[in-house]
Write a protein that holds these residues in place. Structure first.
Motif, short mmCIF file in Angstrom:
data_model
loop_
_atom_site.label_atom_id
_atom_site.label_comp_id
_atom_site.label_asym_id
_atom_site.label_seq_id
_atom_site.Cartn_x
_atom_site.Cartn_y
_atom_site.Cartn_z
N ALA A 22 -4.17 -14.82 4.61
CA ALA A 22 -5.57 -14.51 4.41
C ALA A 22 -5.76 -13.60 3.21
CB ALA A 22 -6.13 -13.83 5.65
N GLY A 23 -6.91 -13.67 2.63
CA GLY A 23 -7.25 -12.74 1.59
C GLY A 23 -7.69 -11.42 2.21
N PHE A 24 -8.11 -10.50 1.36
CA PHE A 24 -8.64 -9.23 1.86
C PHE A 24 -9.69 -8.75 0.86
CE2 PHE A 24 -4.90 -8.42 -0.69
CZ PHE A 24 -5.29 -7.40 -1.54
N ASP A 25 -10.47 -7.78 1.27
CA ASP A 25 -11.45 -7.25 0.34
C ASP A 25 -10.83 -6.13 -0.48
OD1 ASP A 25 -13.36 -8.97 1.25
OD2 ASP A 25 -14.23 -7.57 2.67
N CYS A 26 -11.00 -6.21 -1.81
CA CYS A 26 -10.44 -5.19 -2.69
C CYS A 26 -11.06 -3.84 -2.37
CB CYS A 26 -10.71 -5.57 -4.14
SG CYS A 26 -10.15 -4.32 -5.32
N LEU A 27 -10.20 -2.82 -2.25
CA LEU A 27 -10.70 -1.49 -1.90
C LEU A 27 -11.31 -0.78 -3.11
CD1 LEU A 27 -7.83 -0.19 0.40
CD2 LEU A 27 -10.08 -1.02 1.08
N ARG A 28 -11.07 -1.31 -4.29
CA ARG A 28 -11.58 -0.64 -5.48
C ARG A 28 -12.90 -1.25 -5.93
NH1 ARG A 28 -10.81 -0.88 -11.18
NH2 ARG A 28 -11.12 1.15 -12.12
N CYS A 29 -12.93 -2.58 -6.12
CA CYS A 29 -14.15 -3.18 -6.62
C CYS A 29 -14.93 -3.91 -5.54
CB CYS A 29 -13.85 -4.11 -7.80
SG CYS A 29 -12.85 -5.54 -7.40
N GLY A 30 -14.34 -4.02 -4.34
CA GLY A 30 -15.08 -4.58 -3.21
C GLY A 30 -15.17 -6.09 -3.19
N CYS A 45 -5.79 -7.58 -6.27
CA CYS A 45 -7.07 -8.11 -6.71
C CYS A 45 -6.92 -8.74 -8.09
CB CYS A 45 -8.07 -6.96 -6.75
SG CYS A 45 -9.67 -7.40 -7.42
N PRO A 46 -7.36 -9.99 -8.29
CA PRO A 46 -7.23 -10.62 -9.60
C PRO A 46 -8.20 -10.04 -10.63
CG PRO A 46 -8.40 -12.08 -8.11
CD PRO A 46 -7.93 -10.90 -7.29
N TYR A 47 -9.21 -9.30 -10.17
CA TYR A 47 -10.24 -8.79 -11.08
C TYR A 47 -9.90 -7.41 -11.64
CZ TYR A 47 -12.31 -12.40 -8.21
OH TYR A 47 -12.52 -13.56 -7.52
N CYS A 48 -9.40 -6.51 -10.79
CA CYS A 48 -9.09 -5.16 -11.26
C CYS A 48 -7.61 -4.83 -11.09
CB CYS A 48 -9.95 -4.12 -10.54
SG CYS A 48 -9.51 -3.88 -8.81
N LEU A 49 -6.86 -5.74 -10.46
CA LEU A 49 -5.41 -5.65 -10.29
C LEU A 49 -4.96 -4.61 -9.27
CD1 LEU A 49 -4.15 -6.01 -13.99
CD2 LEU A 49 -4.66 -7.80 -12.33
N TRP A 50 -5.90 -3.89 -8.63
CA TRP A 50 -5.51 -2.94 -7.61
C TRP A 50 -5.05 -3.71 -6.37
CZ3 TRP A 50 -6.47 2.63 -6.90
CH2 TRP A 50 -6.67 3.29 -8.14
N SER A 51 -4.22 -3.07 -5.60
CA SER A 51 -3.68 -3.71 -4.42
C SER A 51 -4.01 -2.89 -3.19
CB SER A 51 -2.16 -3.86 -4.58
OG SER A 51 -1.61 -4.52 -3.46
N GLY A 66 -2.33 0.76 4.74
CA GLY A 66 -3.65 0.31 4.32
C GLY A 66 -4.23 1.07 3.13
N GLY A 67 -3.42 1.89 2.48
CA GLY A 67 -3.91 2.68 1.35
C GLY A 67 -4.18 1.84 0.11
N ARG A 68 -4.91 2.44 -0.84
CA ARG A 68 -5.14 1.76 -2.12
C ARG A 68 -3.89 1.87 -2.97
NH1 ARG A 68 -10.68 3.20 -4.94
NH2 ARG A 68 -9.48 5.00 -5.60
N MET A 69 -3.55 0.78 -3.66
CA MET A 69 -2.37 0.79 -4.51
C MET A 69 -2.76 0.59 -5.96
SD MET A 69 0.39 -1.16 -2.10
CE MET A 69 1.84 -0.46 -2.89
#
Ligand SMILES: [Zn+2]
Ligand SMILES: [Zn+2]
Length: 122
Positions: A22-30, A45-51, A66-69
């Motif tokens: 499954a995908g997930f919602d990016c914690l940085r750009c949403g 995230c393919p848009y901002c590259l955060w994980s 579950g932290g931001r990477m």
């Protein structure tokens, strides 16, 4: 066993399998992060590259952090191609992941270029 029971079991197996990738919602750009169509696992995230720290091994979704990477580095690794390295802002875990450029939703070349230009490359 009745036919309908077998059908229900088949459906529940299908559902749990799609949940694994499954995908997930990016914690940085949403934005929603789609899973890769190739069947391998996208962890960023393919848009901002955060994980998001959800995997212990790629795709297992076993991490409870579950932290931001934060993307820290783009490295070219022999045999693996471009690799993006993330560091978890919560626990400090480092995680490399293949850059996905041949997916229908490819990783942002602009953001990759910016990360490379920042000098954080090994
Ligand atoms: Zn994002
Ligand atoms: Zn973490």
């Amino acid at each position: 066993m009745s036919i309908s029971t077998r059908a229900e079991q088949t459906i529940s197996r299908t559902v749990s399998r799609s949940t694994e990738n499954a995908g997930f919602d990016c914690l940085r750009c949403g934005l929603p992060v789609p899973p890769l169509v190739s069947g391998s696992f996208r962890n960023h995230c393919p848009y901002c590259l955060w994980s998001r720290h959800v995997d212990v091994e790629p795709g297992d979704r076993a991490a409870r952090c579950g932290g931001r990477m934060r993307p820290t580095e783009v490295a070219h690794r022999r045999g693996k191609g471009l690799t993006l390295v993330h560091r978890c802002e919560r626990c400090g875990h480092l995680s490399p992941n293949r850059v996905a450029l041949d997916d229908p939703v490819p990783d942002s070349a602009e953001e990759l270029g910016r990360l490379m230009a920042s000098g954080a490359i090994g």
